[in-house]
Design a protein around this motif. Structure first.
Motif, PDB file in Angstrom:
ATOM      1  N   PHE A  38       0.862  -1.177   0.000  1.00  0.00           N
ATOM      2  CA  PHE A  38       0.000   0.000   0.000  1.00  0.00           C
ATOM      3  C   PHE A  38       0.905   1.236   0.000  1.00  0.00           C
ATOM      4  O   PHE A  38       1.724   1.413   0.900  1.00  0.00           O
ATOM      5  N   SER A 252      -1.370   4.210  -3.970  1.00  0.00           N
ATOM      6  CA  SER A 252      -2.589   3.492  -3.605  1.00  0.00           C
ATOM      7  C   SER A 252      -3.614   4.428  -2.993  1.00  0.00           C
ATOM      8  O   SER A 252      -4.824   4.159  -3.040  1.00  0.00           O
ATOM      9  N   ALA A 510      -7.379  -0.208  -3.686  1.00  0.00           N
ATOM     10  CA  ALA A 510      -7.402  -0.273  -2.228  1.00  0.00           C
ATOM     11  C   ALA A 510      -8.662   0.422  -1.723  1.00  0.00           C
ATOM     12  O   ALA A 510      -9.193   1.321  -2.359  1.00  0.00           O
ATOM     13  N   MET A 525      -6.329  -4.340   0.409  1.00  0.00           N
ATOM     14  CA  MET A 525      -5.777  -4.284  -0.933  1.00  0.00           C
ATOM     15  C   MET A 525      -6.643  -5.110  -1.873  1.00  0.00           C
ATOM     16  O   MET A 525      -7.109  -6.205  -1.524  1.00  0.00           O
TER      17      MET A 525
END
Length: 528
Positions: A38, A252, A510, A525
């Motif tokens: 992430f 992300s 995400a 995720m």
């Protein structure tokens, strides 16, 4: 606020208590995946990483990955929930919390009740100059820990109606960090779901997930499917660059305040909203500053078309501010702003400056005693193009009444260093975002910076009296008194809240929740 030492709020700081209302735009339908990375974009570097010595938005955000508070606060209902503590009780001036079993630090050490008490007493000691004293932890409180029972007892010096809300934002440091706080500048020592493994200041910070973590907010655990294995926090100062990286998958998640948010919505990215003050104008009340004169402060306020300014700063997406403690769940809902905010009146503003002895001279610039009326506005660079345009508008409207005004955008680190350090500023846009009004008191009264968190050097006996009365009432029974206290400051133009907005954090592959700030244990995720 000394966001690198504050707002909380702050700028959110952070400071705390925002609700995270996820707006699913299609990403939520994808299956979750394990073992992913992430990558979070931040507009400013967090600076020194000691979690109890800074309250800036960037530091407060990264703190959540490595550290836990004693309790958590549900972002929608405001209900106090578990974190490090599994139970709690508030009775008069005594707060008792019982720790969860089996809590361990990232270095394997056990977190004890006495270590928690040491944390609280460190923050409580004025000599340590923690910005959380009086904000998230009451002045004069004393803590003691019983390791055998796992109980932490806090004895309050005076009533603190929202003490648990504050504890929900106070990170707890593990024994190794307490023993050598210098190590906390570039490393972590906490019980949180992640541990810092690499720090490259100004560029990125890398965290690795901790196995066996089971004491997260309301029992959250890192064993949940979809939890990222690695978190990379990347410093991306330019908001348009961050938006481009989100679309390409280079990030992300990132918070986007300006007009780039519209194209991310159109691109179908996931987003979670953070109701927040994004327009809050402060004046430097310190002796020797032109803004120490209440007539000058009122004139600068009346000269502005605040509705137009709100529209420009928020790219047309903002609403009028209603309270100074605006983060949901708002402890004291209501409207302390509308009836108190000075109305736009350039003619009245010019008259006030005349009365204050500032006379127009050659070129239309006012002066007194040979000194021109010069004002510098500082604002944070994360407001994007809307912030730049808003600052230009404010400068133009001040110049129209004879003020030699200039505006400068600064990074969060530079801005907070200025207002809490050298103090060389006149007007600043600093948005303190908290959920309960008591958390604002140290920023609106008490010792001025650098000795305290009252960076604007506000001294108002009426506000102090109103706060004393509000504190004497339990919980929400004191809300009218708290709101009246805020209204008094606003009516005097001591502080000018002019814009609120649902600030969005966007996600690519995400999803997550934002109950006050990004909750690491909520990140999932998704398959790309």
């Amino acid at each position: 606020m000394k966001l690198t030492t504050a707002a909380v709020s702050a700028l959110v700081l952070v400071l705390a208590g925002c609700s995270g209302n996820a707006a699913d735009t299609g990403a939520g339908s994808a299956p979750v995946v394990d073992g992913a990375t992430f990558t979070l974009g931040l507009s400013s570097d967090p600076g020194a990483l000691d979690p109890q010595m800074g309250a800036g938005t960037s530091l407060f955000t990264v703190t959540q990955f490595a550290y836990d508070p004693l309790v958590s606060v549900d972002g929608k209902s405001g209900e106090i929930q578990s974190a490090l503590a599994k139970s709690w009780q508030v009775q008069d001036k005594t707060v008792t919390l019982t720790l969860n079993d089996g809590i361990t630090c990232a270095d394997g050490a056990k977190l004890t009740a006495s270590a928690v008490a040491d944390n609280l007493n460190f923050v409580a000691n004025p000599k340590n100059a923690s910005p959380f004293l009086g904000v998230f932890y009451p002045n004069g409180a004393k803590a003691a820990g019983d390791d055998a029972s796992g109980k932490v007892t806090i004895t309050l010096a005076e009533p603190a109606p929202f003490v648990l809300n504050g504890l929900g934002n106070l990170p707890i440091v593990c024994p190794s960090g307490l023993a050598d706080r210098k190590t906390l500048q570039k490393a972590t020592s906490g019980t949180g779901p992640y541990k810092l493994v690499e720090a490259a200041p100004g560029d990125h910070y890398t965290y690795e997930v901790r196995d066996g973590y089971t004491w997260g907010p309301n029992g959250a655990t890192t064993a949940t499917k979809g939890t990222p294995k690695t978190v990379v926090v990347k410093v991306v100062q330019n908001e348009t660059t961050a938006a481009n990286l989100l679309i390409s998958g280079g990030l992300s998640a990132a918070e986007i305040i300006g007009p780039d948010a519209q194209r991310l919505k159109k691109a179908g990215l996931f987003s979670a909203g953070i109701p927040a003050l994004v327009g809050e104008q402060w004046y430097n009340h310190a002796a020797g500053r032109v803004t120490s004169d209440p007539k000058v402060r009122m004139a600068l306020t009346q000269a502005l078309d605040l509705a137009q300014l709100r529209k420009v700063v928020t790219s047309g997406q903002g609403t009028a501010a209603t309270t100074l403690a605006a983060n949901a769940p708002v402890a004291c809902p209501g409207d302390s702003v509308k009836s108190a905010l000075p109305a736009t009146d350039p003619a009245a503003a010019a008259k006030l400056l005349d009365e204050a002895g500032w006379v127009k001279g050659a070129g239309g610039v006012r002066a007194k005693g040979g000194k021109p009326l010069k004002v510098t506005l500082l604002y944070q660079n994360n407001l994007g193009s809307g912030g730049d345009a808003g600052a230009e508008l404010a400068v133009r409207q001040w110049k129209a009444i004879g003020v030699d005004a200039v505006a400068h955008a600064q990074s969060e680190t530079t801005l907070t260093s200025t207002i809490f350090g050298a103090g060389d500023w006149d007007v600043s846009w600093v948005s303190l975002n908290v959920s309960s009004p008591d958390q604002l008191v140290p920023f609106l009264s008490g010792p001025a910076a650098p000795k305290g968190t009252n960076f604007a050097a506000i001294q108002d006996a009426d506000y102090d009296k109103a706060v004393t009365a509000a504190k004497a009432l339990p919980g929400t029974e004191g809300c009218k008194a708290w709101l009246d206290a805020e209204s008094g400051l606003i009516a005097k133009a001591s502080i000018v809240p002019f814009a609120s907005k649902n600030v969005l954090m966007f996600g690519k592959a995400a999803r997550f929740d934002i109950p006050g700030q990004l909750a690491p244990t909520s990140i999932r995720m998704l398959a790309k």
